[in-house]
Write a protein that holds these residues in place. Structure first.
Motif, PDB file in Angstrom:
ATOM      1  N   ASN A  83     -17.029  15.305  11.238  1.00 30.33           N
ATOM      2  CA  ASN A  83     -16.046  15.616  10.466  1.00 30.33           C
ATOM      3  C   ASN A  83     -14.882  16.916  10.887  1.00 30.33           C
ATOM      4  OD1 ASN A  83     -14.153  14.607   8.364  1.00 30.33           O
ATOM      5  ND2 ASN A  83     -15.509  15.280   6.803  1.00 30.33           N
ATOM      6  N   PHE A  84     -15.002  17.110  12.020  1.00 27.08           N
ATOM      7  CA  PHE A  84     -13.934  18.204  12.592  1.00 27.08           C
ATOM      8  C   PHE A  84     -14.575  19.698  11.951  1.00 27.08           C
ATOM      9  CE2 PHE A  84     -11.337  14.420  12.905  1.00 27.08           C
ATOM     10  CZ  PHE A  84     -10.671  14.461  14.173  1.00 27.08           C
ATOM     11  N   GLY A  85     -15.806  19.759  11.596  1.00 28.04           N
ATOM     12  CA  GLY A  85     -16.345  20.913  10.848  1.00 28.04           C
ATOM     13  C   GLY A  85     -15.902  21.083   9.685  1.00 28.04           C
ATOM     14  N   ARG A  86     -15.503  20.149   9.118  1.00 31.33           N
ATOM     15  CA  ARG A  86     -15.075  20.371   7.404  1.00 31.33           C
ATOM     16  C   ARG A  86     -16.254  20.240   6.771  1.00 31.33           C
ATOM     17  NH1 ARG A  86     -10.715  15.739   7.304  1.00 31.33           N
ATOM     18  NH2 ARG A  86     -10.580  16.284   5.125  1.00 31.33           N
ATOM     19  N   THR A  87     -16.452  20.586   5.272  1.00 33.95           N
ATOM     20  CA  THR A  87     -17.489  20.840   4.593  1.00 33.95           C
ATOM     21  C   THR A  87     -18.186  19.662   4.172  1.00 33.95           C
ATOM     22  OG1 THR A  87     -16.255  20.794   2.431  1.00 33.95           O
ATOM     23  CG2 THR A  87     -16.705  23.070   3.608  1.00 33.95           C
ATOM     24  N   ASP A  88     -17.494  18.545   3.945  1.00 37.04           N
ATOM     25  CA  ASP A  88     -17.924  17.184   3.502  1.00 37.04           C
ATOM     26  C   ASP A  88     -18.339  16.155   4.505  1.00 37.04           C
ATOM     27  OD1 ASP A  88     -17.567  17.815   0.665  1.00 37.04           O
ATOM     28  OD2 ASP A  88     -15.718  16.942   0.798  1.00 37.04           O
ATOM     29  N   HIS A  89     -19.446  15.289   4.325  1.00 38.68           N
ATOM     30  CA  HIS A  89     -19.764  14.222   5.271  1.00 38.68           C
ATOM     31  C   HIS A  89     -18.557  13.352   5.482  1.00 38.68           C
ATOM     32  CE1 HIS A  89     -23.942  15.375   5.987  1.00 38.68           C
ATOM     33  NE2 HIS A  89     -23.926  15.240   4.711  1.00 38.68           N
ATOM     34  N   PRO A  90     -18.112  12.873   6.580  1.00 38.51           N
ATOM     35  CA  PRO A  90     -17.026  11.776   6.854  1.00 38.51           C
ATOM     36  C   PRO A  90     -17.524  10.753   6.059  1.00 38.51           C
ATOM     37  CG  PRO A  90     -18.200  12.217   8.876  1.00 38.51           C
ATOM     38  CD  PRO A  90     -18.797  13.186   7.936  1.00 38.51           C
ATOM     39  N   ALA A  91     -16.440  10.042   5.402  1.00 37.95           N
ATOM     40  CA  ALA A  91     -16.662   8.600   4.682  1.00 37.95           C
ATOM     41  C   ALA A  91     -17.463   7.744   5.391  1.00 37.95           C
ATOM     42  CB  ALA A  91     -15.341   8.210   4.161  1.00 37.95           C
ATOM     43  N   TRP A  92     -17.120   7.486   6.580  1.00 41.75           N
ATOM     44  CA  TRP A  92     -17.607   6.286   7.491  1.00 41.75           C
ATOM     45  C   TRP A  92     -19.222   6.547   7.480  1.00 41.75           C
ATOM     46  CZ3 TRP A  92     -20.637   7.675  11.650  1.00 41.75           C
ATOM     47  CH2 TRP A  92     -20.216   8.994  12.206  1.00 41.75           C
ATOM     48  N   THR A  93     -19.699   7.851   7.454  1.00 34.71           N
ATOM     49  CA  THR A  93     -21.286   8.056   7.319  1.00 34.71           C
ATOM     50  C   THR A  93     -21.893   7.533   6.032  1.00 34.71           C
ATOM     51  OG1 THR A  93     -21.317  10.142   6.568  1.00 34.71           O
ATOM     52  CG2 THR A  93     -20.966   9.947   8.938  1.00 34.71           C
ATOM     53  N   HIS A  94     -21.209   7.644   4.864  1.00 33.71           N
ATOM     54  CA  HIS A  94     -21.570   7.161   3.823  1.00 33.71           C
ATOM     55  C   HIS A  94     -21.479   5.648   3.834  1.00 33.71           C
ATOM     56  CE1 HIS A  94     -21.322  10.935   1.787  1.00 33.71           C
ATOM     57  NE2 HIS A  94     -20.172  11.258   1.928  1.00 33.71           N
ATOM     58  N   ASN A  95     -20.449   5.031   4.381  1.00 35.32           N
ATOM     59  CA  ASN A  95     -20.445   3.620   4.734  1.00 35.32           C
ATOM     60  C   ASN A  95     -21.350   3.089   5.333  1.00 35.32           C
ATOM     61  OD1 ASN A  95     -17.970   3.794   3.208  1.00 35.32           O
ATOM     62  ND2 ASN A  95     -16.814   3.784   5.046  1.00 35.32           N
ATOM     63  N   LEU A  96     -21.897   3.605   6.566  1.00 37.12           N
ATOM     64  CA  LEU A  96     -23.074   2.898   7.230  1.00 37.12           C
ATOM     65  C   LEU A  96     -24.193   3.225   6.680  1.00 37.12           C
ATOM     66  CD1 LEU A  96     -22.055   4.411  11.140  1.00 37.12           C
ATOM     67  CD2 LEU A  96     -21.804   1.990  10.122  1.00 37.12           C
ATOM     68  N   LEU A  97     -24.620   4.185   5.764  1.00 40.35           N
ATOM     69  CA  LEU A  97     -25.838   4.470   5.005  1.00 40.35           C
ATOM     70  C   LEU A  97     -25.864   3.472   4.170  1.00 40.35           C
ATOM     71  CD1 LEU A  97     -26.053   8.384   4.348  1.00 40.35           C
ATOM     72  CD2 LEU A  97     -27.443   6.887   6.199  1.00 40.35           C
ATOM     73  N   ALA A  98     -24.829   2.772   3.443  1.00 39.57           N
ATOM     74  CA  ALA A  98     -24.717   1.954   2.387  1.00 39.57           C
ATOM     75  C   ALA A  98     -24.810   0.405   3.142  1.00 39.57           C
ATOM     76  CB  ALA A  98     -23.585   2.009   1.544  1.00 39.57           C
ATOM     77  N   HIS A  99     -24.208   0.360   4.154  1.00 43.63           N
ATOM     78  CA  HIS A  99     -23.875  -1.010   4.879  1.00 43.63           C
ATOM     79  C   HIS A  99     -24.423  -0.715   6.424  1.00 43.63           C
ATOM     80  CE1 HIS A  99     -22.484  -2.502   0.916  1.00 43.63           C
ATOM     81  NE2 HIS A  99     -21.785  -1.545   1.000  1.00 43.63           N
ATOM     82  N   PRO A 100     -25.324  -0.803   7.014  1.00 42.84           N
ATOM     83  CA  PRO A 100     -25.735  -0.498   8.349  1.00 42.84           C
ATOM     84  C   PRO A 100     -25.009  -1.563   9.268  1.00 42.84           C
ATOM     85  CG  PRO A 100     -27.700  -0.510   7.114  1.00 42.84           C
ATOM     86  CD  PRO A 100     -26.601  -0.821   6.062  1.00 42.84           C
ATOM     87  N   ASP A 101     -24.824  -2.616   8.941  1.00 40.49           N
ATOM     88  CA  ASP A 101     -24.323  -3.656   9.816  1.00 40.49           C
ATOM     89  C   ASP A 101     -22.792  -3.338   9.870  1.00 40.49           C
ATOM     90  OD1 ASP A 101     -26.678  -4.890  10.541  1.00 40.49           O
ATOM     91  OD2 ASP A 101     -26.275  -6.469   9.050  1.00 40.49           O
ATOM     92  N   ALA A 102     -22.197  -3.354  11.239  1.00 38.73           N
ATOM     93  CA  ALA A 102     -20.764  -3.032  11.289  1.00 38.73           C
ATOM     94  C   ALA A 102     -20.345  -3.600  12.473  1.00 38.73           C
ATOM     95  CB  ALA A 102     -20.595  -1.178  11.296  1.00 38.73           C
ATOM     96  N   GLU A 103     -18.957  -3.208  12.998  1.00 38.33           N
ATOM     97  CA  GLU A 103     -18.630  -3.592  14.228  1.00 38.33           C
ATOM     98  C   GLU A 103     -17.707  -2.243  14.986  1.00 38.33           C
ATOM     99  OE1 GLU A 103     -16.502  -7.443  14.506  1.00 38.33           O
ATOM    100  OE2 GLU A 103     -14.758  -6.199  14.439  1.00 38.33           O
ATOM    101  N   VAL A 104     -18.092  -2.498  16.132  1.00 40.78           N
ATOM    102  CA  VAL A 104     -16.993  -1.513  16.979  1.00 40.78           C
ATOM    103  C   VAL A 104     -16.113  -2.172  17.896  1.00 40.78           C
ATOM    104  CG1 VAL A 104     -18.691   0.516  16.821  1.00 40.78           C
ATOM    105  CG2 VAL A 104     -18.759  -1.208  18.765  1.00 40.78           C
ATOM    106  N   ASN A 105     -15.070  -1.641  18.256  1.00 42.71           N
ATOM    107  CA  ASN A 105     -14.166  -1.915  19.329  1.00 42.71           C
ATOM    108  C   ASN A 105     -14.540  -1.150  20.593  1.00 42.71           C
ATOM    109  OD1 ASN A 105     -11.603  -1.883  21.007  1.00 42.71           O
ATOM    110  ND2 ASN A 105     -11.595  -4.025  19.635  1.00 42.71           N
ATOM    111  N   TRP A 106     -15.168  -1.538  21.376  1.00 43.87           N
ATOM    112  CA  TRP A 106     -15.356  -0.863  22.718  1.00 43.87           C
ATOM    113  C   TRP A 106     -14.733  -1.308  23.857  1.00 43.87           C
ATOM    114  CZ3 TRP A 106     -17.080   3.671  24.561  1.00 43.87           C
ATOM    115  CH2 TRP A 106     -17.672   3.665  25.722  1.00 43.87           C
ATOM    116  N   LYS A 107     -13.783  -0.723  24.473  1.00 43.31           N
ATOM    117  CA  LYS A 107     -12.890  -0.923  25.300  1.00 43.31           C
ATOM    118  C   LYS A 107     -12.083  -2.256  25.207  1.00 43.31           C
ATOM    119  CE  LYS A 107     -15.616   1.757  28.819  1.00 43.31           C
ATOM    120  NZ  LYS A 107     -16.363   1.618  30.142  1.00 43.31           N
ATOM    121  N   GLY A 108     -11.545  -2.384  24.184  1.00 42.11           N
ATOM    122  CA  GLY A 108     -10.918  -3.621  23.767  1.00 42.11           C
ATOM    123  C   GLY A 108     -11.595  -4.690  23.207  1.00 42.11           C
ATOM    124  N   ARG A 109     -12.915  -4.772  23.098  1.00 39.75           N
ATOM    125  CA  ARG A 109     -13.969  -5.780  22.774  1.00 39.75           C
ATOM    126  C   ARG A 109     -14.562  -5.538  21.351  1.00 39.75           C
ATOM    127  NH1 ARG A 109     -18.291  -6.597  26.662  1.00 39.75           N
ATOM    128  NH2 ARG A 109     -18.696  -8.264  25.135  1.00 39.75           N
TER     129      ARG A 109
END
Length: 157
Positions: A83-109
């Motif tokens: 989170n760029f060294g900010r005090t709170d955990h970034p929202a996306w980490t909370h999202n992954l803890l609650a819902h570990p299945d996700a999707e990434v776009n890697w090199k356009g895929r």
């Protein structure tokens, strides 16, 4: 490489931590959309993905551009919740803890993935690798009291 050292030094400042979270993700999403997934601006310095996770509270899809450490030739990635060294955990980490299945776009895929938070000795080993990969993570950790969350995301079959 002098350019990388300058970027690392700038990205370790408190000013960067205040401005970057508001500017970099917006630019990344816009350029990624305009180039149909072919370009991620922040990935010009570090490898990057667009993470699409499910909101922990809203249940809605959330797209977040993130730097990553690719592993196993694109079969898994390490995501670092600095989170760029900010005090709170970034929202996306909370999202992954609650819902570990996700999707990434890697090199356009788009790639379906499952996330797992790293802890203990495994986290310590990966953190050491992360510091060698991008030294400003040490500055980010020193600036905050929370332990920066690390996730390994792997391709889902």
């Amino acid at each position: 490489m002098i350019g990388a050292r300058v970027v690392q030094k700038v990205s370790s400042t408190r000013g960067f931590a205040k401005v970057a979270p508001r500017v970099i993700p917006v630019l990344d999403r816009a350029v990624h959309r305009l180039t149909r997934g072919k370009v991620l601006l922040s990935a010009q310095m570090l490898p990057g993905v667009i993470l699409t996770s499910t909101g922990a509270r809203s249940g809605l899809p959330r797209r977040t551009p993130l730097a990553c450490m690719p592993e196993e030739e694109g079969r898994s990635w390490i995501l670092i919740g600095s989170n760029f060294g900010r005090t709170d955990h970034p929202a996306w980490t909370h999202n992954l803890l609650a819902h570990p299945d996700a999707e990434v776009n890697w090199k356009g895929r788009d790639i379906p993935v499952t996330a797992r938070r790293l802890e203990g000795e495994e986290r310590a080993a990966v953190w050491k690798t992360a510091l060698a990969f991008w030294p400003p993570y040490a500055t980010y950790q020193a600036r905050v009291e929370r332990e920066i969350r690390l996730f390994r995301i792997v391709r889902r079959s």
